[in-house]
Design a protein around this motif. Structure first.
Motif, PDB file in Angstrom:
ATOM      1  N   GLY A  95      21.503  20.221 -12.099  1.00  0.00           N
ATOM      2  CA  GLY A  95      20.619  21.444 -11.487  1.00  0.00           C
ATOM      3  C   GLY A  95      21.569  22.808 -11.635  1.00  0.00           C
ATOM      4  O   GLY A  95      20.781  23.621 -11.879  1.00  0.00           O
ATOM      5  N   ALA A  96      22.807  22.822 -11.499  1.00  0.00           N
ATOM      6  CA  ALA A  96      23.669  24.009 -11.580  1.00  0.00           C
ATOM      7  C   ALA A  96      24.036  24.387 -12.784  1.00  0.00           C
ATOM      8  O   ALA A  96      24.481  23.580 -13.921  1.00  0.00           O
ATOM      9  N   ASP A  97      23.939  25.699 -13.316  1.00  0.00           N
ATOM     10  CA  ASP A  97      24.321  26.175 -14.570  1.00  0.00           C
ATOM     11  C   ASP A  97      25.337  27.323 -14.354  1.00  0.00           C
ATOM     12  O   ASP A  97      25.939  27.768 -15.409  1.00  0.00           O
ATOM     13  N   GLU A 121      15.974  25.171  -6.637  1.00  0.00           N
ATOM     14  CA  GLU A 121      15.386  26.645  -6.610  1.00  0.00           C
ATOM     15  C   GLU A 121      15.804  27.018  -4.939  1.00  0.00           C
ATOM     16  O   GLU A 121      15.350  26.293  -4.032  1.00  0.00           O
ATOM     17  N   ARG A 128      21.741  28.000  -9.419  1.00  0.00           N
ATOM     18  CA  ARG A 128      21.148  28.153 -11.014  1.00  0.00           C
ATOM     19  C   ARG A 128      21.235  29.723 -10.990  1.00  0.00           C
ATOM     20  O   ARG A 128      20.867  30.567 -10.094  1.00  0.00           O
TER      21      ARG A 128
END
Length: 397
Positions: free
Chosen positions: A103-105, A88, A65
């Motif tokens: 969830g990863a960007d 997180e 993230r």
């Protein structure tokens, strides 16, 4: 007294007359991508999907993230836990091209990290979408990827594969009849050892057929035809189902040179006598909408006619788009002499950063072409070039 050429047509004018009597082939066929290189697309290609069709890692590293890397630097690294999910404070190792985990960007490249067990030390801050390939980033669904008339290359085949293509629609290749003529010719199959005096192995037709194949046509290599008008006529009539006919030999003005007259009896001779040296005896005609090239019997003269007329004729038939000619600039290591009123085809060899014209390179000496690296075309209004002058050099294919 023998016949003489009544007129001599410039190379440019002869080519113009020839090409205006040629229409591109519009028939199409579907071929596998493995054989598509050098073929011409018969329809535009519209993408039916996104490429890539998923978000992917652009480089090896750790999917994270981006917000978890704020302020990271070599002096102030951020510690993340290596995990099987991204949330997180955690990250996942990804290879180049791998799907981005939920969830990863962003991806932190491996060079900006250090590892200690399951702890990843992140030494560079990344922003959202950093090192991430987005859906449709390469090609979007509905994009016009290739236009009709595009000349396909190996890299284009790779693009078509990525779009889900297995086959592609292209224009049909032109079929070119190659008819060697001459009572002095003997085929390789019948020659045995060295032919008797006055007989020569048929080689011009073979050369023409190979060039036809190289330039995008399909050669139909016919057996040797005798120097008799009826024999030449029958050979032509038997091959009017092709897209072009090449007659090799019998184009000059001697007693056994009948090719142009036979073409005239069946159709129209557009040009007989070209302002080219060698290559003057070449003739161009049309029979029932089929273009005909009468190639001189001298090998180099025949080669010149192939370059000047057959290659552009095949390109027009096959709808092959124009591409820039590969021309090298070189200075002459020796003087070039030429005939005014003719485009002179001068064979040259490379000598370091210069080129030298071949001496004794007559039109009947085919080995001079094999020895040459390229050729220089001296325009009809130029009387040669001096040693040291810069010239355009065309490579011999």
């Amino acid at each position: 007294m023998g016949r003489i050429f009544k007129e001599r047509t410039s190379v440019d004018e002869a080519l113009r007359l020839f090409l205006e009597n040629i229409s591109p082939i519009r028939k199409t066929e579907e071929i596998p991508l493995e054989t598509c290189t050098g073929r011409v697309l018969a329809e535009a290609v519209i993408s039916g999907r996104n490429v890539p069709h998923y978000r992917r890692a652009a480089l090896d590293g750790y999917a994270v993230r981006a917000s978890d890397t704020l302020g990271a630097s070599p002096a102030n690294p951020v510690l993340l836990q290596l995990s099987d999910r991204v949330e997180e404070g955690s990250s996942i190792w990804v290879h180049t091209g791998a799907a981005m985990p939920k969830g990863a960007d962003a991806v932190v490249i491996v060079e900006d990290t250090a590892t200690a067990g399951n702890i990843i030390e992140v030494r560079a801050q990344v922003y959202p979408n950093r090192n991430v390939g987005q859906v449709g980033e390469d090609i979007k669904k509905g994009d016009r990827v290739f236009e009709e008339g595009h000349l396909l290359r190996p890299c284009d085949a790779a693009v078509l594969v990525s779009l889900g293509f297995d086959r592609v629609k292209v224009f049909r290749k032109p079929v070119i009849a190659v008819i060697p003529t001459g009572d002095e010719l003997i085929s390789r199959e019948k020659s045995g050892d060295v032919p008797p005096p006055g007989m020569v192995l048929e080689s011009n037709g073979l050369m023409a057929a190979i060039y036809v194949n190289k330039w995008g046509g399909i050669p139909r290599y016919i057996g040797i035809v005798s120097d008799h008008p009826d024999s030449i006529k029958k050979a032509i009539e038997a091959n009017l189902d092709t897209d072009m006919i090449l007659l090799s030999g019998g184009t000059s003005v001697g007693k056994r040179d009948h090719a142009p007259q036979v073409v005239a009896s069946l159709g129209e001779v557009l040009v007989h006598g070209i302002g080219a040296s060698p290559g003057k005896p070449a003739a161009l005609g049309i029979i029932n909408d089929v273009p005909v090239v009468c190639l001189p019997g001298y090998p180099v003269a025949g080669l010149v006619a192939l370059y000047f007329f057959v290659r552009p004729g095949i390109r027009k038939l096959a709808a092959i788009p124009k591409v820039p000619e590969l021309i090298l600039k070189r200075r002459l290591a020796a003087k070039i002499s030429s005939k005014i009123g003719y485009v002179n085809f001068i064979r040259v060899i490379f000598e370091e950063d210069r080129v030298r014209p071949l001496t004794g390179a007559r039109a009947d000496v085919l080995s001079s072409v094999a020895k040459a690296d390229g050729f220089v075309l001296v325009p009809e209004n130029v009387e040669g070039y001096e040693e040291g002058e810069e010239v355009d050099v065309f490579l011999i294919e």
